[in-house]
Write a protein that holds these residues in place. Structure first.
Motif, PDB file in Angstrom:
ATOM      1  N   LEU A 104       3.358   9.936   8.145  1.00  0.00           N
ATOM      2  CA  LEU A 104       2.978   9.142   9.311  1.00  0.00           C
ATOM      3  C   LEU A 104       1.683   9.637   9.957  1.00  0.00           C
ATOM      4  O   LEU A 104       0.948   8.850  10.559  1.00  0.00           O
ATOM      5  N   ALA A 105       1.401  10.932   9.819  1.00  0.00           N
ATOM      6  CA  ALA A 105       0.176  11.479  10.404  1.00  0.00           C
ATOM      7  C   ALA A 105      -1.070  10.819   9.818  1.00  0.00           C
ATOM      8  O   ALA A 105      -2.106  10.732  10.473  1.00  0.00           O
ATOM      9  N   GLY A 106      -0.954  10.333   8.585  1.00  0.00           N
ATOM     10  CA  GLY A 106      -2.073   9.641   7.955  1.00  0.00           C
ATOM     11  C   GLY A 106      -2.241   8.213   8.421  1.00  0.00           C
ATOM     12  O   GLY A 106      -3.165   7.521   7.988  1.00  0.00           O
ATOM     13  N   GLU A 107      -1.347   7.750   9.314  1.00  0.00           N
ATOM     14  CA  GLU A 107      -1.389   6.388   9.860  1.00  0.00           C
ATOM     15  C   GLU A 107      -1.484   5.331   8.759  1.00  0.00           C
ATOM     16  O   GLU A 107      -2.374   4.496   8.750  1.00  0.00           O
ATOM     17  N   PRO A 108      -0.530   5.353   7.814  1.00  0.00           N
ATOM     18  CA  PRO A 108      -0.588   4.416   6.691  1.00  0.00           C
ATOM     19  C   PRO A 108      -0.059   3.032   7.070  1.00  0.00           C
ATOM     20  O   PRO A 108       0.663   2.874   8.056  1.00  0.00           O
ATOM     21  N   GLU A 109      -0.415   2.050   6.260  1.00  0.00           N
ATOM     22  CA  GLU A 109       0.141   0.703   6.391  1.00  0.00           C
ATOM     23  C   GLU A 109       1.453   0.574   5.625  1.00  0.00           C
ATOM     24  O   GLU A 109       2.282  -0.277   5.941  1.00  0.00           O
ATOM     25  N   VAL A 110       1.595   1.417   4.600  1.00  0.00           N
ATOM     26  CA  VAL A 110       2.734   1.347   3.694  1.00  0.00           C
ATOM     27  C   VAL A 110       3.379   2.724   3.622  1.00  0.00           C
ATOM     28  O   VAL A 110       2.682   3.738   3.524  1.00  0.00           O
ATOM     29  N   LEU A 111       4.712   2.755   3.653  1.00  0.00           N
ATOM     30  CA  LEU A 111       5.449   4.006   3.530  1.00  0.00           C
ATOM     31  C   LEU A 111       6.372   3.896   2.313  1.00  0.00           C
ATOM     32  O   LEU A 111       7.193   2.986   2.227  1.00  0.00           O
ATOM     33  N   VAL A 112       6.216   4.833   1.374  1.00  0.00           N
ATOM     34  CA  VAL A 112       7.028   4.862   0.160  1.00  0.00           C
ATOM     35  C   VAL A 112       7.871   6.134   0.204  1.00  0.00           C
ATOM     36  O   VAL A 112       7.323   7.242   0.279  1.00  0.00           O
ATOM     37  N   MET A 113       9.208   5.986   0.150  1.00  0.00           N
ATOM     38  CA  MET A 113      10.101   7.126   0.320  1.00  0.00           C
ATOM     39  C   MET A 113      11.051   7.231  -0.869  1.00  0.00           C
ATOM     40  O   MET A 113      11.743   6.267  -1.202  1.00  0.00           O
TER      41      MET A 113
END
Length: 258
Positions: free
Chosen positions: A152-161
């Motif tokens: 989240l620190a990278g302020e992404p548009e997409v999160l892959v977990m």
């Protein structure tokens, strides 16, 4: 909606074995997609193939419509486990701060915006009070929060977990669900590799089930069966070995920094 990830006729061979066999998949912006299936079904390999961390033996991959995607700061990746090796203790703040690498040029010092993004990420996961502690001393659930905060620190548009619920107790699973609910409200695209949906079920827009490297189901998540269907079942089975730090470095390092 525009597609974030596309895979057309995707095949992956690892160690002489066909791990993914003709995968056709499209994940659109704003969706929350669960990749389900038993151990060895190819879920984690599919995620790595979408991210370009493993090569396709045949087929075509597009990220945000491009076969030559380079803007990896738009995507945050959360591996199964945190492995910091090398014998050098890393603090929570240091690990979360590494999530800003993709947004920094090589010679630019850490900025106020970087520090603020790291602070917000830790605060949103409730780990700001752990900032100075070594990650090696944290519980599995706390380490999982550190990994998510780093992404989240990278302020992404997409999160892959990849398997965010594995080995995490019920309390931390609920905390994760609350965090992801906020991200969904912000319009984030989320891709989750899961064994079962648990408290994340209300967030899922659709699921993809794999068996033996092939997609066998698309749509609503199938009902759990066997041991996992029993009341009170807590999903804390052992899973894959920790992701090496080199894997996420490979992802954030392909940003075209200059």
């Amino acid at each position: 909606m525009d597609a974030v990830f596309e895979l057309h006729g995707g095949h992956v061979r690892l160690g002489g074995r066909e791990v993914l066999d003709g995968i056709d998949l499209r994940i659109r912006a704003g969706e929350v997609v669960a990749l389900l299936g038993p151990n060895g079904s190819g879920k984690s390999t599919l995620v790595r193939a979408l991210l370009g961390l493993v090569p396709l033996s045949s087929g075509r991959r597009l990220v945000f419509g491009s076969e030559r995607f380079r803007d990896w700061a738009r995507i945050g990746y959360v591996p199964q486990r945190l492995s910091v090796g090398g014998g050098v203790p890393a603090t929570v703040r240091e690990v979360v701060s590494s999530g800003r690498i993709a947004r920094q040029s090589r010679f630019r010092p850490t900025s106020r915006a970087d520090r603020e993004a790291v602070r917000r990420a830790m605060e949103s996961l409730g780990i700001d009070h752990l900032a100075g502690q070594s990650v090696s001393h944290l519980s599995g659930g706390q380490q999982q929060r550190v990994l998510i905060a780093r992404a989240l620190a990278g302020e992404p548009e997409v999160l892959v977990m990849d398997e965010p619920l594995a080995g995490v107790d019920a309390e931390n699973q609920r905390a994760l669900a609350e965090t992801l609910t906020l991200l969904v409200g912000e319009g984030k695209t989320i891709v989750l590799v899961l064994h079962e949906l648990g408290p994340l079920e209300p967030l899922i827009t659709h699921s993809v089930v794999l068996e033996d490297g092939r997609i066998v189901h698309r749509g609503a998540a199938p009902e759990p069966s066997g041991e996992c269907a029993k009341p009170g079942h807590d999903h804390v089975h052992p899973h894959a070995e920790p992701e090496p730090v080199s894997l996420w470095r490979a992802l954030v390092g392909r940003t075209g920094r200059h």
